[in-house]
Scaffold this motif. Structure first.
Motif, PDB file in Angstrom:
ATOM      1  N   PRO A  40      -6.018  10.677   4.598  1.00 30.36           N
ATOM      2  CA  PRO A  40      -7.509   9.730   4.490  1.00 30.36           C
ATOM      3  C   PRO A  40      -7.240   8.598   5.137  1.00 30.36           C
ATOM      4  CG  PRO A  40      -6.327  10.310   2.375  1.00 30.36           C
ATOM      5  CD  PRO A  40      -5.415  11.062   3.370  1.00 30.36           C
ATOM      6  N   SER A  41      -8.028   7.887   5.655  1.00 29.36           N
ATOM      7  CA  SER A  41      -8.123   6.676   6.243  1.00 29.36           C
ATOM      8  C   SER A  41      -8.398   5.567   5.099  1.00 29.36           C
ATOM      9  CB  SER A  41      -9.328   6.386   7.194  1.00 29.36           C
ATOM     10  OG  SER A  41      -9.161   7.167   8.425  1.00 29.36           O
ATOM     11  N   MET A  42      -7.786   4.536   5.293  1.00 27.38           N
ATOM     12  CA  MET A  42      -7.787   3.345   4.372  1.00 27.38           C
ATOM     13  C   MET A  42      -9.127   2.537   4.506  1.00 27.38           C
ATOM     14  SD  MET A  42      -4.064   1.505   4.337  1.00 27.38           S
ATOM     15  CE  MET A  42      -4.042   1.144   6.175  1.00 27.38           C
ATOM     16  N   LYS A  43      -9.309   1.780   3.673  1.00 25.21           N
ATOM     17  CA  LYS A  43     -10.790   1.050   3.806  1.00 25.21           C
ATOM     18  C   LYS A  43     -10.777   0.020   4.566  1.00 25.21           C
ATOM     19  CE  LYS A  43     -12.115   2.325  -1.098  1.00 25.21           C
ATOM     20  NZ  LYS A  43     -13.165   3.485  -0.326  1.00 25.21           N
ATOM     21  N   ASN A  44      -9.818  -0.661   5.011  1.00 23.55           N
ATOM     22  CA  ASN A  44      -9.434  -1.510   5.887  1.00 23.55           C
ATOM     23  C   ASN A  44      -8.396  -1.470   6.903  1.00 23.55           C
ATOM     24  OD1 ASN A  44     -11.018  -3.649   4.499  1.00 23.55           O
ATOM     25  ND2 ASN A  44      -9.568  -3.515   2.936  1.00 23.55           N
ATOM     26  N   TYR A  45      -8.802  -1.885   8.172  1.00 26.41           N
ATOM     27  CA  TYR A  45      -7.623  -1.831   9.404  1.00 26.41           C
ATOM     28  C   TYR A  45      -6.403  -2.821   8.633  1.00 26.41           C
ATOM     29  CZ  TYR A  45     -11.144   0.296  12.373  1.00 26.41           C
ATOM     30  OH  TYR A  45     -12.223   1.046  12.884  1.00 26.41           O
ATOM     31  N   ARG A  46      -5.300  -2.367   8.837  1.00 33.22           N
ATOM     32  CA  ARG A  46      -4.233  -3.106   8.145  1.00 33.22           C
ATOM     33  C   ARG A  46      -2.835  -3.231   9.389  1.00 33.22           C
ATOM     34  NH1 ARG A  46      -4.696  -4.640   2.764  1.00 33.22           N
ATOM     35  NH2 ARG A  46      -6.450  -3.688   1.794  1.00 33.22           N
ATOM     36  N   GLY A  47      -2.640  -4.206   9.904  1.00 34.47           N
ATOM     37  CA  GLY A  47      -1.275  -4.314  10.466  1.00 34.47           C
ATOM     38  C   GLY A  47      -0.465  -5.139   9.762  1.00 34.47           C
ATOM     39  N   TYR A  48       0.883  -5.096  10.026  1.00 35.75           N
ATOM     40  CA  TYR A  48       1.901  -5.967   9.118  1.00 35.75           C
ATOM     41  C   TYR A  48       1.645  -5.990   7.668  1.00 35.75           C
ATOM     42  CZ  TYR A  48       2.360  -8.076  13.748  1.00 35.75           C
ATOM     43  OH  TYR A  48       2.470  -8.241  15.009  1.00 35.75           O
ATOM     44  N   LEU A  49       1.356  -4.801   7.290  1.00 34.11           N
ATOM     45  CA  LEU A  49       1.189  -4.431   5.853  1.00 34.11           C
ATOM     46  C   LEU A  49       2.493  -4.252   5.179  1.00 34.11           C
ATOM     47  CD1 LEU A  49      -0.189  -1.073   5.370  1.00 34.11           C
ATOM     48  CD2 LEU A  49       0.186  -1.935   7.439  1.00 34.11           C
ATOM     49  N   GLY A  50       2.628  -4.361   3.692  1.00 37.30           N
ATOM     50  CA  GLY A  50       3.701  -3.604   2.962  1.00 37.30           C
ATOM     51  C   GLY A  50       3.095  -2.359   2.350  1.00 37.30           C
ATOM     52  N   CYS A  51       3.982  -1.428   2.218  1.00 38.34           N
ATOM     53  CA  CYS A  51       3.526  -0.312   1.210  1.00 38.34           C
ATOM     54  C   CYS A  51       4.672   0.365   0.628  1.00 38.34           C
ATOM     55  CB  CYS A  51       3.091   0.783   2.435  1.00 38.34           C
ATOM     56  SG  CYS A  51       4.314   1.198   3.654  1.00 38.34           S
ATOM     57  N   GLY A  52       4.533   1.044  -0.168  1.00 38.06           N
ATOM     58  CA  GLY A  52       5.421   1.955  -1.143  1.00 38.06           C
ATOM     59  C   GLY A  52       4.760   3.103  -1.947  1.00 38.06           C
ATOM     60  N   SER A  53       5.463   3.822  -2.408  1.00 37.67           N
ATOM     61  CA  SER A  53       5.302   4.812  -3.402  1.00 37.67           C
ATOM     62  C   SER A  53       5.967   4.883  -4.725  1.00 37.67           C
ATOM     63  CB  SER A  53       5.301   6.055  -2.710  1.00 37.67           C
ATOM     64  OG  SER A  53       4.544   6.304  -1.577  1.00 37.67           O
ATOM     65  N   PHE A  54       5.356   5.352  -5.759  1.00 43.17           N
ATOM     66  CA  PHE A  54       6.000   5.392  -6.954  1.00 43.17           C
ATOM     67  C   PHE A  54       5.365   6.676  -7.927  1.00 43.17           C
ATOM     68  CE2 PHE A  54       2.530   2.187  -7.120  1.00 43.17           C
ATOM     69  CZ  PHE A  54       2.057   2.281  -8.269  1.00 43.17           C
ATOM     70  N   ASN A  55       6.050   6.939  -8.859  1.00 46.77           N
ATOM     71  CA  ASN A  55       5.417   7.895  -9.828  1.00 46.77           C
ATOM     72  C   ASN A  55       4.699   6.995 -11.060  1.00 46.77           C
ATOM     73  OD1 ASN A  55       6.075  10.342  -8.756  1.00 46.77           O
ATOM     74  ND2 ASN A  55       8.215   9.960  -9.178  1.00 46.77           N
ATOM     75  N   SER A  56       3.595   7.504 -11.132  1.00 50.02           N
ATOM     76  CA  SER A  56       2.506   6.467 -12.194  1.00 50.02           C
ATOM     77  C   SER A  56       2.356   7.553 -13.276  1.00 50.02           C
ATOM     78  CB  SER A  56       1.538   6.251 -11.461  1.00 50.02           C
ATOM     79  OG  SER A  56       0.380   5.530 -12.299  1.00 50.02           O
ATOM     80  N   GLU A  57       2.879   6.852 -14.605  1.00 51.04           N
ATOM     81  CA  GLU A  57       2.412   7.705 -15.764  1.00 51.04           C
ATOM     82  C   GLU A  57       0.887   7.486 -15.935  1.00 51.04           C
ATOM     83  OE1 GLU A  57       4.682   6.771 -19.205  1.00 51.04           O
ATOM     84  OE2 GLU A  57       6.835   6.936 -18.128  1.00 51.04           O
ATOM     85  N   PHE A  58       0.369   6.279 -15.578  1.00 54.67           N
ATOM     86  CA  PHE A  58      -1.026   6.208 -15.763  1.00 54.67           C
ATOM     87  C   PHE A  58      -1.965   7.046 -15.182  1.00 54.67           C
ATOM     88  CE2 PHE A  58      -4.892   3.978 -14.474  1.00 54.67           C
ATOM     89  CZ  PHE A  58      -5.491   3.492 -15.849  1.00 54.67           C
ATOM     90  N   HIS A  59      -1.526   7.076 -13.900  1.00 49.21           N
ATOM     91  CA  HIS A  59      -2.470   8.284 -12.845  1.00 49.21           C
ATOM     92  C   HIS A  59      -1.974   9.746 -13.047  1.00 49.21           C
ATOM     93  CE1 HIS A  59      -2.553   4.132 -10.889  1.00 49.21           C
ATOM     94  NE2 HIS A  59      -3.926   4.457 -10.614  1.00 49.21           N
TER      95      HIS A  59
END
Length: 98
Positions: A40-59
């Motif tokens: 899926p495409s993000m809502k904004n065009y982003r360069g020089y961004l940070g990113c990460g993934s994690f397991n979320s109990e909330f979600h």
């Protein structure tokens, strides 16, 4: 996402002639095939961004986050977008301060 995929998120894509909102993923067990799947495409065009993934109990699942970055023009982002595993679109995340 977190456990079994690699994601490429935004950044500069030559065929788009600039920074992109596009995402791609590949399963670890299919790395040899070299076939990336459009995500899926993000809502904004982003360069020089940070990113990460994690397991979320909330979600109740894995969450990927893209934060900050630049659209290649006049906008420097101080916000984030999240993709909850299994969702077909990115959602606005939280704000943070640079």
């Amino acid at each position: 996402m977190v456990n079994d995929k690699i994601m490429m998120i935004g950044g500069y894509i030559d065929e788009d002639s600039g920074f992109s909102e596009r995402t791609f993923s590949i399963d670890f067990d299919k790395l040899e095939s070299g076939i990336w799947i459009d995500g899926p495409s993000m809502k904004n065009y982003r360069g020089y961004l940070g990113c990460g993934s994690f397991n979320s109990e909330f979600h109740g699942s894995a969450v990927t986050i893209a934060f900050g970055g630049w659209d290649g023009g006049r906008t420097i982002y101080d916000d984030s977008e999240i993709l909850v595993e299994g969702a077909d679109s990115w959602s606005e995340g939280m704000f943070f301060f640079l």
